[in-house]
Design an enzyme around this catalytic site. Sequence first.
Site, PDB file in Angstrom:
ATOM      1  N   THR A 277       4.835  15.796  -0.208  1.00 41.42           N
ATOM      2  CA  THR A 277       6.091  14.912  -0.143  1.00 41.42           C
ATOM      3  C   THR A 277       5.943  13.679  -1.292  1.00 41.42           C
ATOM      4  O   THR A 277       5.163  13.558  -1.944  1.00 41.42           O
ATOM      5  CB  THR A 277       5.482  14.017   1.281  1.00 41.42           C
ATOM      6  OG1 THR A 277       5.027  15.260   1.980  1.00 41.42           O
ATOM      7  CG2 THR A 277       6.546  13.369   1.842  1.00 41.42           C
TER       8      THR A 277
ATOM      9  N   GLY B  59       1.900  16.947   8.567  1.00 37.82           N
ATOM     10  CA  GLY B  59       2.982  16.364   9.401  1.00 37.82           C
ATOM     11  C   GLY B  59       2.815  16.283  10.856  1.00 37.82           C
ATOM     12  O   GLY B  59       3.273  15.400  11.673  1.00 37.82           O
TER      13      GLY B  59
END
Lengths: 363, 363
Positions: free
Chosen positions: A224, A278
């Site tokens: 990310t 996540g």
Amino acid sequence: MGLKANYLFAVFFLAILACSERKYEKYESNKEFSSWNKVQPIALVIHGGAGTIKREDMSPEREKAYREKLMESLNVGYAVLADGGKSVDAVIAAIKVMEDSPLFNAGKGAVFTHDGKNEMDAAIMEGSTRNAGAVAGISTVKNPITAAYEVMENSPHVFMVGKGAEQFAEEQNLELVDPNYFRTERRYEQLMKIIDSERQQLDHSSIREMELEDPFFKDRKFGTVGAVAVDAAGNVAAATSTGGMTNKRYGRVGDVPVIGAGTYADNATCAVSATGHGEYFIRNVVGHEIASIMRYGNKSLDEAANEVVMDQLVKMEGSGGVISIDAQGNISMPFNSAGMYRGYIREKGQAQTFVYNDEDEGL
Amino acid sequence: MGLKANYLFAVFFLAILACSERKYEKYESNKEFSSWNKVQPIALVIHGGAGTIKREDMSPEREKAYREKLMESLNVGYAVLADGGKSVDAVIAAIKVMEDSPLFNAGKGAVFTHDGKNEMDAAIMEGSTRNAGAVAGISTVKNPITAAYEVMENSPHVFMVGKGAEQFAEEQNLELVDPNYFRTERRYEQLMKIIDSERQQLDHSSIREMELEDPFFKDRKFGTVGAVAVDAAGNVAAATSTGGMTNKRYGRVGDVPVIGAGTYADNATCAVSATGHGEYFIRNVVGHEIASIMRYGNKSLDEAANEVVMDQLVKMEGSGGVISIDAQGNISMPFNSAGMYRGYIREKGQAQTFVYNDEDEGL
């Protein structure tokens, strides 16, 4: 009552008062701060993903490449702030540098889905209005963070997914690319290796072998990029962008575009951008949990961020980390994995970058 | 020090202790409660959407139809709880009744997108594990809430969107339907009216006229169904399902599948299902904000829910409401719109339904 008793009574009364007022102290002082303080500090913090990034697995060349790109991102974003620009524009500028680099799992370096596609998610939020924009599952916008920004600025909506989000981006005249633009050989090889291992029903130890061969391969769940900033007006902003998980199926979406989880900003508390596994970050509503511990639990940014990342997430075995900033320019960037690509730049304009968990951040 | 001073000192010390311990009081007592209390109350709360639902716009037949279906949903869900079943199964049972009815904007009664499709979102979360599942933009699963449940139970993921989510649902052997199953003439007419009004560039007053003609038309932004419950083991759960906004474009997704916003559950605080103008509910992270005010702000469920819905959301002009429940069976269902289809059922098994904002809920 004697003098001593009176004195003790007064202390007791003040202690009770302090207790009951404590929780809004930070909130109120923030507001005051941005209105009268003439030297509102500007600052920018970025991350390029967390994971099992260890010194012994990293070549000097590879480390240098990461640090240089983080430095470039910090300098580009800081230039916006130093020029009196908005935090929301600074985080976009910083993110675009990382999206355009094949080093990070976002934009040009996005990982592949099981079906051999690159599907990206991104989100942005500004702390002054708590306005937000998010996109998920898009494959044609060169810089996904700009799509999230257009959703925030030029639509009545917060969240758009798939083809609809791409259509909206096109109508906003964003730069579109052929989906092949996002194909990088390194990422494609990673997908092939994982699919191979599934097909041959290899056990976890051979996945482990692949990880040892290629340090990048380990980060397949965690890649990310993110940025948080505070500008000269005392407004914070947060932005996050990702290519998701290698070999992901079923239109899986992680925490990045989930406002409150991977991306959150509120001037009264803080701006947060997360990176990690996540699913755990969604279930813990990580960004908003940090903000809530500050606002209602009367903790500092650093205490709140550490409580969530180093305690709550660790208990759930949710790997990863966050970068966070408040309106006074305090910075906290805890992570519970072996490493996190990260860095910050403050008033003096000296960018600092870090990779491992044993580096002195000087915060 | 004299006796009096010693006494005062002890009081002072205890006061400080009480202050510092306060914030976890609710959390700890919940845990204790579910372990030793023999008469853990069971309860179920549902909503069928909030909006400008006014008594003067409603025919007796229409109101009766809504109340009967709410009653059926409550009784079906309660049967699960009364039978010793789990709260997560009770909320699914209750939601399915409403999804199968054309009265509500979810499942069979879903509104149409601008392109004449029905795209549905749903989410579920259980408070004991804080496990969660969510889907967005699906068109082929008869009961979208069951797709959210399968994501939670039978995948390592929390959130799936679009075709990928549909493929996963199919592999889980969920009941699939032709997308035309979701077409209802009333909803299609609503879409046509709105598109007509856009084409002719009519102003807001003619939208207002349409609203007066058809009370259902007003709810085009707010339709949702939801359920929260607590079971005999003291575990809470929340579930929400929606067809989204009439005439929505660009793959817009609202607050329903955003864990922490429209759907949230944690035994330590509460379970929440929201309905309203989704964008505001995302930006306020409504469900998790209520939980945080309880946990870190030391407020009751009712105080926390009212603070968010009647103060925070009202300030932002975010219309809608929530249903919420805690592990002790306390219920709160504030809304800031003219009405909200809602109801609850507790130990005695007597279902109560409400539509307008002037009804005595007896809570």
